[in-house]
Design a protein around this motif. Structure first.
Motif, PDB file in Angstrom:
ATOM      1  N   LYS A  49      50.784 -18.829  95.308  1.00  0.00           N
ATOM      2  CA  LYS A  49      50.011 -19.211  94.123  1.00  0.00           C
ATOM      3  C   LYS A  49      48.760 -18.351  93.950  1.00  0.00           C
ATOM      4  O   LYS A  49      47.697 -18.830  93.539  1.00  0.00           O
ATOM      5  N   LEU A  50      48.918 -17.058  94.251  1.00  0.00           N
ATOM      6  CA  LEU A  50      47.836 -16.111  94.028  1.00  0.00           C
ATOM      7  C   LEU A  50      47.969 -15.520  92.636  1.00  0.00           C
ATOM      8  O   LEU A  50      49.088 -15.293  92.156  1.00  0.00           O
ATOM      9  N   PRO A  51      46.858 -15.234  91.962  1.00  0.00           N
ATOM     10  CA  PRO A  51      46.931 -14.765  90.578  1.00  0.00           C
ATOM     11  C   PRO A  51      47.316 -13.285  90.480  1.00  0.00           C
ATOM     12  O   PRO A  51      46.646 -12.420  91.043  1.00  0.00           O
ATOM     13  N   MET A  52      48.405 -13.013  89.789  1.00  0.00           N
ATOM     14  CA  MET A  52      48.796 -11.633  89.530  1.00  0.00           C
ATOM     15  C   MET A  52      49.666 -11.603  88.282  1.00  0.00           C
ATOM     16  O   MET A  52      50.264 -12.617  87.899  1.00  0.00           O
ATOM     17  N   PRO A  53      49.739 -10.461  87.589  1.00  0.00           N
ATOM     18  CA  PRO A  53      50.561 -10.382  86.385  1.00  0.00           C
ATOM     19  C   PRO A  53      52.032 -10.648  86.709  1.00  0.00           C
ATOM     20  O   PRO A  53      52.509 -10.375  87.815  1.00  0.00           O
ATOM     21  N   HIS A  54      52.754 -11.173  85.720  1.00  0.00           N
ATOM     22  CA  HIS A  54      54.183 -11.419  85.895  1.00  0.00           C
ATOM     23  C   HIS A  54      54.928 -10.097  86.049  1.00  0.00           C
ATOM     24  O   HIS A  54      54.604  -9.101  85.394  1.00  0.00           O
ATOM     25  N   LEU A  55      55.943 -10.110  86.895  1.00  0.00           N
ATOM     26  CA  LEU A  55      56.764  -8.926  87.123  1.00  0.00           C
ATOM     27  C   LEU A  55      58.067  -9.017  86.337  1.00  0.00           C
ATOM     28  O   LEU A  55      58.541 -10.106  86.011  1.00  0.00           O
ATOM     29  N   ALA A  56      58.647  -7.856  86.079  1.00  0.00           N
ATOM     30  CA  ALA A  56      59.953  -7.786  85.420  1.00  0.00           C
ATOM     31  C   ALA A  56      60.657  -6.512  85.870  1.00  0.00           C
ATOM     32  O   ALA A  56      60.008  -5.522  86.228  1.00  0.00           O
ATOM     33  N   LEU A  57      61.972  -6.559  85.877  1.00  0.00           N
ATOM     34  CA  LEU A  57      62.737  -5.335  86.017  1.00  0.00           C
ATOM     35  C   LEU A  57      62.801  -4.683  84.648  1.00  0.00           C
ATOM     36  O   LEU A  57      62.831  -5.374  83.624  1.00  0.00           O
ATOM     37  N   MET A  58      62.796  -3.358  84.612  1.00  0.00           N
ATOM     38  CA  MET A  58      62.817  -2.676  83.314  1.00  0.00           C
ATOM     39  C   MET A  58      63.777  -1.502  83.342  1.00  0.00           C
ATOM     40  O   MET A  58      63.686  -0.630  84.203  1.00  0.00           O
ATOM     41  N   ASP A  59      64.681  -1.520  82.390  1.00  0.00           N
ATOM     42  CA  ASP A  59      65.639  -0.428  82.245  1.00  0.00           C
ATOM     43  C   ASP A  59      65.009   0.673  81.394  1.00  0.00           C
ATOM     44  O   ASP A  59      64.450   0.407  80.329  1.00  0.00           O
ATOM     45  N   LEU A  60      65.102   1.897  81.897  1.00  0.00           N
ATOM     46  CA  LEU A  60      64.478   3.042  81.231  1.00  0.00           C
ATOM     47  C   LEU A  60      65.544   4.065  80.879  1.00  0.00           C
ATOM     48  O   LEU A  60      66.311   4.499  81.740  1.00  0.00           O
ATOM     49  N   ASP A  61      65.585   4.442  79.607  1.00  0.00           N
ATOM     50  CA  ASP A  61      66.523   5.454  79.128  1.00  0.00           C
ATOM     51  C   ASP A  61      65.838   6.816  79.198  1.00  0.00           C
ATOM     52  O   ASP A  61      64.723   6.985  78.685  1.00  0.00           O
ATOM     53  N   ALA A  62      66.502   7.791  79.811  1.00  0.00           N
ATOM     54  CA  ALA A  62      65.927   9.135  79.918  1.00  0.00           C
ATOM     55  C   ALA A  62      65.638   9.741  78.558  1.00  0.00           C
ATOM     56  O   ALA A  62      64.828  10.665  78.445  1.00  0.00           O
ATOM     57  N   ASP A  63      66.259   9.223  77.514  1.00  0.00           N
ATOM     58  CA  ASP A  63      66.069   9.757  76.167  1.00  0.00           C
ATOM     59  C   ASP A  63      64.636   9.555  75.673  1.00  0.00           C
ATOM     60  O   ASP A  63      64.193  10.259  74.761  1.00  0.00           O
TER      61      ASP A  63
END
Length: 257
Positions: free
Chosen positions: A61-75
């Motif tokens: 329960k420490l404060p930190m921004p929410h994380l997410a996986l992110m798909d990145l297109d080389a384009d």
């Protein structure tokens, strides 16, 4: 925790103060995120550390921004004029890590800010647990946003896993570098918060957190047969570190004294 999957739709701006040159990007949910690139110099191990440390912080329960996986297109590299950024985007095509962008946040200033002893103690305990070398006065990796302290950037944590073969015998070692922690001076309740924090990290909680690490980030030159074996080694290490936490807790208390 279950990390959501976002798709990067627009590269906004680099954050050049970070050694791995993260960037602010826009995603398919119209939100802004700080993107950590898999193709940066630290490689996927930094993203593994981010996911595991982020999950542990949430469990505590420490404060930190929410994380997410992110798909990145080389384009996305086509619209960037900087060759260095183009190369970074191309090298990171596929799955990366992102965290919520906190607009208007400022770096924590240990002269201007006075965090309370309870929160400081919890953060110092956490950083000693994950062997985080990167929360010093020189580089706090702490932000103030809406008058609240937020933890960011855990890619340098779990430094034992670089070139790691799965040996967990060092899990009970102290963490001497805690004496450089920017919040140590306020961490007067380390002994008081120890039991509560340890109890929040039950074996199944740790296993659930480690399970969030994508297979693609666990395939490297280390001596593991497959991602499942590597995950099991992380779980065993962290479970043993909780059980043998006296060494790093007492080290932090001595360093403060």
């Amino acid at each position: 925790m279950t990390l959501p999957l976002r798709i990067a739709t627009r590269y906004v701006t680099p954050l050049r103060e970070g050694g791995s040159m993260p960037a602010v990007v826009e995603a398919d949910d119209d939100g802004l995120y700080v993107l950590k690139f898999r193709g940066a110099g630290q490689g996927p191990k930094a993203l593994v550390a981010e996911v595991i440390a982020g999950g542990l912080a949430k469990a505590l329960k420490l404060p930190m921004p929410h994380l997410a996986l992110m798909d990145l297109d080389a384009d996305l590299a086509r619209t960037e004029g900087d060759p260095e950024i183009q190369d970074l985007i191309k090298a990171s095509a596929g799955l990366n890590l992102a965290m919520d962008y906190l607009p208007g946040a400022v770096n924590f200033d240990p002269v201007a800010e006075q965090p309370d002893a309870d929160l400081a103690s919890r953060i110092v305990w956490f950083d000693a647990f994950i062997s985080n070398v990167d929360r010093t006065a020189r580089n706090t990796n702490l932000l103030m946003w809406h008058r609240r302290l937020y933890l960011i950037d855990h890619g340098a944590a779990l430094y034992f896993h670089h070139g790691w073969d799965g040996d967990t015998t060092g899990a009970g070692k102290p963490f001497p570098l805690i004496h450089d922690h920017v919040l140590l001076r306020w961490a007067s309740r380390l002994a008081d918060v120890d039991g509560e924090l340890a109890s929040a990290l039950a074996d199944d909680v740790i296993a659930t957190i480690v399970a969030e690490v994508p297979d693609a980030w666990l395939q490297g030159p280390d001596g593991f047969g497959d991602p499942a074996t590597q995950r099991a080694a992380y779980v065993e290490y962290l479970v043993r570190r909780v059980a043998q936490r006296g060494a790093f807790v007492q080290e932090a208390i001595r360093a403060r004294g």
